[in-house]
Design a protein around this motif. Structure first.
Motif, short mmCIF file in Angstrom:
data_model
loop_
_atom_site.label_atom_id
_atom_site.label_comp_id
_atom_site.label_asym_id
_atom_site.label_seq_id
_atom_site.Cartn_x
_atom_site.Cartn_y
_atom_site.Cartn_z
N ILE A 187 0.76 -1.01 -0.08
CA ILE A 187 -0.11 0.05 -0.15
C ILE A 187 0.74 1.32 0.05
O ILE A 187 1.67 1.47 0.86
CB ILE A 187 -0.96 0.01 1.17
N ALA A 188 0.79 2.12 -1.06
CA ALA A 188 1.40 3.38 -1.04
C ALA A 188 2.93 3.02 -1.00
O ALA A 188 3.72 3.95 -0.41
CB ALA A 188 0.88 4.48 -0.16
N LEU A 189 3.47 2.03 -1.38
CA LEU A 189 5.00 1.65 -1.41
C LEU A 189 5.42 1.83 -2.70
O LEU A 189 6.66 2.58 -2.67
CB LEU A 189 5.01 0.61 -0.87
N LEU A 190 5.29 1.47 -4.03
CA LEU A 190 5.94 1.24 -5.08
C LEU A 190 6.15 2.70 -5.59
O LEU A 190 7.22 2.55 -6.50
CB LEU A 190 5.18 0.35 -6.02
N HIS A 191 5.57 3.50 -5.42
CA HIS A 191 5.78 5.07 -6.14
C HIS A 191 7.05 5.77 -5.47
O HIS A 191 7.47 6.71 -5.78
CB HIS A 191 4.46 6.04 -6.00
N PHE A 192 7.57 4.96 -4.54
CA PHE A 192 8.95 5.25 -3.94
C PHE A 192 10.10 4.34 -4.31
O PHE A 192 11.30 4.67 -3.78
CB PHE A 192 8.73 5.29 -2.10
N PRO A 210 5.18 8.74 -9.50
CA PRO A 210 4.01 8.62 -10.06
C PRO A 210 3.72 8.02 -11.40
O PRO A 210 4.52 8.35 -12.27
CB PRO A 210 3.40 9.92 -10.07
N ARG A 211 3.09 6.95 -11.49
CA ARG A 211 2.87 6.22 -12.70
C ARG A 211 1.65 6.18 -13.26
O ARG A 211 0.65 6.37 -12.62
CB ARG A 211 3.28 4.78 -12.49
N THR A 212 1.69 6.30 -14.49
CA THR A 212 0.39 6.22 -15.47
C THR A 212 -0.47 4.68 -15.44
O THR A 212 0.06 3.80 -14.57
CB THR A 212 0.54 6.40 -16.91
#
Length: 271
Positions: free
Chosen positions: A160-165, A219-221
């Motif tokens: 949760i809210a990890l991979l954009h880092f 941020p990813r599309t």
């Protein structure tokens, strides 16, 4: 229930620069953050005042996804990028429905370790453990998690809210692939992820703020987000904004026509 093997006294909490987990805590109204985290948080509020609402919407998605998964018979969870404990935690939501649920949390932030005891209080029937490790250290995570979880049976992998880092160059997609590869058929992967698709101007300014503080933010599309679910069957309602994922399963979200969240969410099943 086991206790963290690491000694928090040996770990250094860097309060000279903001940390995403502590900022998230501040947005949620927590107290486990520092002036430097609040300072950047307030800068973000000046750009997008709805950030605290977005954080709560993201958290509520985790609760709903956990309830849905326990309803599907999942009794094991591996939560990577746990963050600072904010009740109800994942294990509390899962064990409320299924007391025998087993949960392993993982984070690399020393302040999370300092509060790990709060993550380890669950039901007598279930089991909980905490791993102090970097999300990219897959081998260490799996070795430790295997003491509590049976990877020959279905597991819900929660990020949760990890991979954009985690940047592409730092192996974001490979990280998910390696973790998914060890999961048994019937396992699920739960991801929420920041995007610039919904609020592009605000996202661009926040990205600049992160870079100015030497923090990674990617941020990813929608298409880039979908790549994390290669080989998985994405369950209904598919890839959507956080508030649109089975809202009937939990906390209500503010009623408005515009997209509330700042990211995509989805749950994939391993066939």
């Amino acid at each position: 229930m086991s206790r963290p093997e690491n000694d928090v006294r040996a770990l250094h909490i860097d309060t000279s620069r903001p940390h995403p987990a502590r900022m998230y805590d501040w947005f949620l109204g927590g107290k486990d953050n520092y002036p430097v985290d609040e300072a950047l948080g307030r800068q973000m509020l000046a750009v997008e005042p709805a950030v605290p609402v977005m954080a709560k919407v993201n958290r509520a998605f985790m609760h709903r996804a956990t309830r849905w998964l326990t309803g599907q018979g999942i009794r094991q969870f591996l939560d990577i990028g746990t963050g600072i404990p904010t009740e109800p935690n994942l294990h509390q939501v899962a064990q409320q429905s299924a007391p025998a649920t087993r949960v392993v949390y993982c984070d690399n932030d020393p302040i999370v370790l300092a509060h790990a005891e709060a993550l380890l209080k669950g039901t007598e029937e279930g089991a909980i453990d905490y791993v102090q490790a970097d999300a990219r250290d897959v081998e260490a995570i799996l070795q430790h998690a295997g003491k509590t979880l049976d990877f020959s049976r279905p597991v819900a992998l929660s990020m949760i809210a990890l991979l954009h880092f985690v940047s592409d160059e730092d192996g974001a997609y490979g990280l998910v692939d390696r973790l998914t590869a060890v999961l048994a058929p019937g396992s699920h992967v739960v991801i929420s992820h920041l995007t610039a698709d919904f609020h592009p101007a605000a996202a661009r300014k926040v990205d600049e703020m992160y870079k100015a503080n030497t923090l990674t933010l990617v941020p990813r599309t929608r298409d880039q987000f979908a790549r994390f679910f290669g080989g998985l069957e994405i369950v209904e309602p598919g890839i959507v904004a956080a508030e649109a994922w089975h809202p009937e399963l939990g906390e209500p979200v503010p009623g408005q026509d515009d997209v509330i969240s700042a990211g995509y969410v989805a749950v994939g099943r391993k066939p």
